[in-house]
Design an enzyme around this catalytic site. Structure first.
Site, PDB file in Angstrom:
ATOM      1  N   SER A 165       0.869  -1.171   0.000  1.00 37.63           N
ATOM      2  CA  SER A 165       0.000   0.000   0.000  1.00 37.63           C
ATOM      3  C   SER A 165       0.908   1.225   0.000  1.00 37.63           C
ATOM      4  O   SER A 165       1.759   1.356   0.875  1.00 37.63           O
ATOM      5  CB  SER A 165      -0.851  -0.052   1.275  1.00 37.63           C
ATOM      6  OG  SER A 165      -1.574   1.143   1.432  1.00 37.63           O
ATOM      7  N   ASP A 268     -13.704  -1.806   3.052  1.00 37.89           N
ATOM      8  CA  ASP A 268     -12.783  -1.918   4.182  1.00 37.89           C
ATOM      9  C   ASP A 268     -13.515  -1.380   5.417  1.00 37.89           C
ATOM     10  O   ASP A 268     -14.146  -2.142   6.171  1.00 37.89           O
ATOM     11  CB  ASP A 268     -11.499  -1.119   3.844  1.00 37.89           C
ATOM     12  CG  ASP A 268     -10.504  -1.014   4.985  1.00 37.89           C
ATOM     13  OD1 ASP A 268     -10.837  -1.385   6.119  1.00 37.89           O
ATOM     14  OD2 ASP A 268      -9.367  -0.538   4.770  1.00 37.89           O
ATOM     15  N   LYS A 292      -9.571  -6.949   8.039  1.00 37.32           N
ATOM     16  CA  LYS A 292      -8.540  -6.532   8.979  1.00 37.32           C
ATOM     17  C   LYS A 292      -8.921  -7.095  10.335  1.00 37.32           C
ATOM     18  O   LYS A 292     -10.041  -6.865  10.810  1.00 37.32           O
ATOM     19  CB  LYS A 292      -8.459  -5.007   9.064  1.00 37.32           C
ATOM     20  CG  LYS A 292      -7.825  -4.365   7.846  1.00 37.32           C
ATOM     21  CD  LYS A 292      -7.687  -2.869   8.007  1.00 37.32           C
ATOM     22  CE  LYS A 292      -7.142  -2.254   6.727  1.00 37.32           C
ATOM     23  NZ  LYS A 292      -7.278  -0.794   6.711  1.00 37.32           N
ATOM     24  N   GLY A 320      -3.877  -4.113   6.131  1.00 35.94           N
ATOM     25  CA  GLY A 320      -2.845  -3.828   7.135  1.00 35.94           C
ATOM     26  C   GLY A 320      -3.125  -2.513   7.835  1.00 35.94           C
ATOM     27  O   GLY A 320      -3.871  -1.666   7.317  1.00 35.94           O
TER      28      GLY A 320
HETATM   29  O1  OSB Z   1      -7.097   1.638   4.574  1.00 34.29           O
HETATM   30  O2  OSB Z   1      -5.776   0.025   4.331  1.00 34.29           O
HETATM   31  C1  OSB Z   1      -6.044   1.109   4.845  1.00 34.29           C
HETATM   32  C2  OSB Z   1      -3.026   2.219   6.916  1.00 34.29           C
HETATM   33  C3  OSB Z   1      -3.649   2.916   7.922  1.00 34.29           C
HETATM   34  C4  OSB Z   1      -5.016   3.054   7.892  1.00 34.29           C
HETATM   35  C5  OSB Z   1      -5.762   2.481   6.862  1.00 34.29           C
HETATM   36  C6  OSB Z   1      -5.134   1.761   5.867  1.00 34.29           C
HETATM   37  C7  OSB Z   1      -3.740   1.658   5.888  1.00 34.29           C
HETATM   38  C8  OSB Z   1      -2.979   0.961   4.848  1.00 34.29           C
HETATM   39  C9  OSB Z   1      -1.645   0.424   5.274  1.00 34.29           C
HETATM   40  O3  OSB Z   1      -3.299   0.906   3.695  1.00 34.29           O
HETATM   41  C10 OSB Z   1      -1.408  -0.972   4.868  1.00 34.29           C
HETATM   42  C11 OSB Z   1      -0.189  -1.550   5.549  1.00 34.29           C
HETATM   43  O4  OSB Z   1      -0.206  -1.775   6.779  1.00 34.29           O
HETATM   44  O5  OSB Z   1       0.791  -1.798   4.850  1.00 34.29           O
HETATM   45 MG    MG Z   2      -8.295   0.559   3.179  1.00 34.57          MG
END
Ligand code: OSB
Ligand code: MG
Length: 413
Positions: A165, A268, A292, A320
């Site tokens: 990401s 999500d 998640k 994540g």
């Molecule tokens: O929406 O997936 C998300 C990080 C913080 C809050 C929300 C998100 C994210 C990421 C990070 O996309 C993904 C990672 O941990 O590598």
């Molecule tokens: Mg997301």
């Protein structure tokens, strides 16, 4: 003598005469929660991570260390520092665990980690706080049964497939350079964070440079249903999915948007449990779901969401939350379930941390996969000394010295 004391502390009183009331096998398989330690650690991400809701760099992370029958299990609370991703924060999790969850769990005898979810059923919401505690018990249960956590969860994969990401960048060129580096590391899917004003131009630049890669976008709720005409323009880029374009609690608007765009919507923020997954699928609000662990309350909630998606042939992947190695290890175990057919956001520790709190650090192969540990429990060693150094506060709950047999009867498990 030492063994005697250990046994006493571990609550194994059945060895001294209780076996006639309680079959030894049953008692031995119970997890007698003796000690819960709550810690907050501070860790700085190697680089700031920008999403549509803000920038994260100085992380405040709550960790759970639970001891049952002498076995230690670890869990991570995946809250942000601010209530921007969801309604929880590091501080709310600290409050809810301290004042409600830990006192309820300490001293209990559990046959399965999933019973934590039942015990916490009277607490509304606070999924991430609950998940931190429940997941530590899953680690313990797997160790006590001598199996990898992935196996206890019913997982079958020996390797999981990884994507990354990427946070919002200053310019499309800077983003393209970053994508190139990640592809060189082997990652199998690139997800770009987008927000109004930093979207189509960025996606177009990456797509032009890399016409064939698996590419997706994540808006973290930055658009409104009235933006449907704008969002339809993403259809030109053959994206694997568009993650959570609309508001965090609005499944219905996503259904209306999905009817107007070709790109698959992935939810999500909207999915906090199996009921939401069921509703979203039946409303055609999405074609993919991101699971998640924190958002759905831990491994038991995640399995339920997974099962609903599996029954409806909706692919899932593991999201994540910029976790430390403890959260990552839990994510790896969960990602071995059969429905996790798309690359997740579980990536190498070194992308985020100079030094992770587990060893070995989580590493990704050149093929963009992570080997699932074969040793019992989480399968990574937790660096206790480092955690102590990073801790800014901690709290303990110790079980009262009643016998396991009493708790067994008293709590009616
Ligand atoms: O929406 O997936 C998300 C990080 C913080 C809050 C929300 C998100 C994210 C990421 C990070 O996309 C993904 C990672 O941990 O590598
Ligand atoms: Mg997301």
């Amino acid at each position: 003598m030492v063994h005697f004391l250990v046994d006493m502390l571990a609550g194994r009183f059945y060895k001294f005469g209780f076996t006639r009331h309680f079959p030894e096998r049953e008692l031995r398989e119970l997890m007698n929660v003796e000690l819960i330690t709550l810690r907050e650690i501070r860790m700085r991400l190697k680089a700031p991570f920008e999403t549509s809701f803000g920038v994260m760099q100085d992380r405040r992370i709550v960790l759970l260390e639970v001891i049952a029958d002498g076995t230690t299990g670890w869990g991570e609370v995946t809250t942000g520092e601010t209530p921007s991703y969801n309604s929880e924060t590091t501080e709310t999790a600290w409050h809810i665990i301290s004042d409600f969850i830990a006192p309820l769990i300490v001293g209990k005898c559990l046959a399965h980690a999933k019973e934590v979810a039942t015990l916490l059923g009277g607490i509304r919401g606070h999924q991430m706080a609950k998940a931190g505690v429940e997941n530590a018990l899953w680690d313990i249960e797997a160790q006590q049964k001598g199996v990898p956590l992935s196996e206890l969860l019913g997982g079958t994969r020996r390797q999981i497939v990884c994507g990354v990401s990427l946070g919002i960048r200053e310019t499309p060129q800077a983003l393209v350079r970053r994508v190139e580096e990640e592809l060189r590391c082997g990652y199998q899917r690139i997800k770009l964070k987008v927000k109004p004003g930093k979207d189509l131009e960025y996606v177009a630049a990456v797509r032009e440079q890399f016409p064939d890669i698996r590419l997706s976008v994540d808006a973290n709720c930055a658009y409104r249903l009235e933006d449907a005409d704008h969002l339809r323009k993403f259809d030109d880029f053959q994206l694997l999915m568009m993650e959570q374009p609309l508001e965090w609690d609005d499944i219905h608007s996503h259904a209306r948007l999905q009817a107007q765009i070709r790109t698959a919507i992935c939810l999500d923020e909207c999915i906090n449990g199996a009921g939401h997954a069921y509703a979203a699928i039946h409303m055609n609000a999405c074609k993919i779901i991101n699971i998640k662990l924190g958002r759905v309350g831990g491994h038991s909630g995640a399995s339920k969401v997974h099962d609903v998606c599996w029954e409806h042939a909706v692919p899932v992947w593991c999201g994540g939350m910029l976790e430390t190695g403890i959260g990552r290890a839990h994510n790896i175990a969960m990602s071995t379930l059969p429905g996790f057919t798309l690359p997740g956001d579980v990536s190498a520790s070194s992308r985020y941390w100079d030094e992770d709190i587990v060893e070995p650090p989580i590493e990704v192969t050149e093929a963009g996969t992570i080997h699932v540990p074969r040793t019992s429990g989480l399968g990574y060693k937790v660096k206790h000394d480092l955690i102590d150094r990073l801790s800014v506060r901690n709290k303990h709950w110790k079980a009262e010295a009643t016998s396991a047999a009493e708790k067994f009867v008293g709590k009616g498990i």
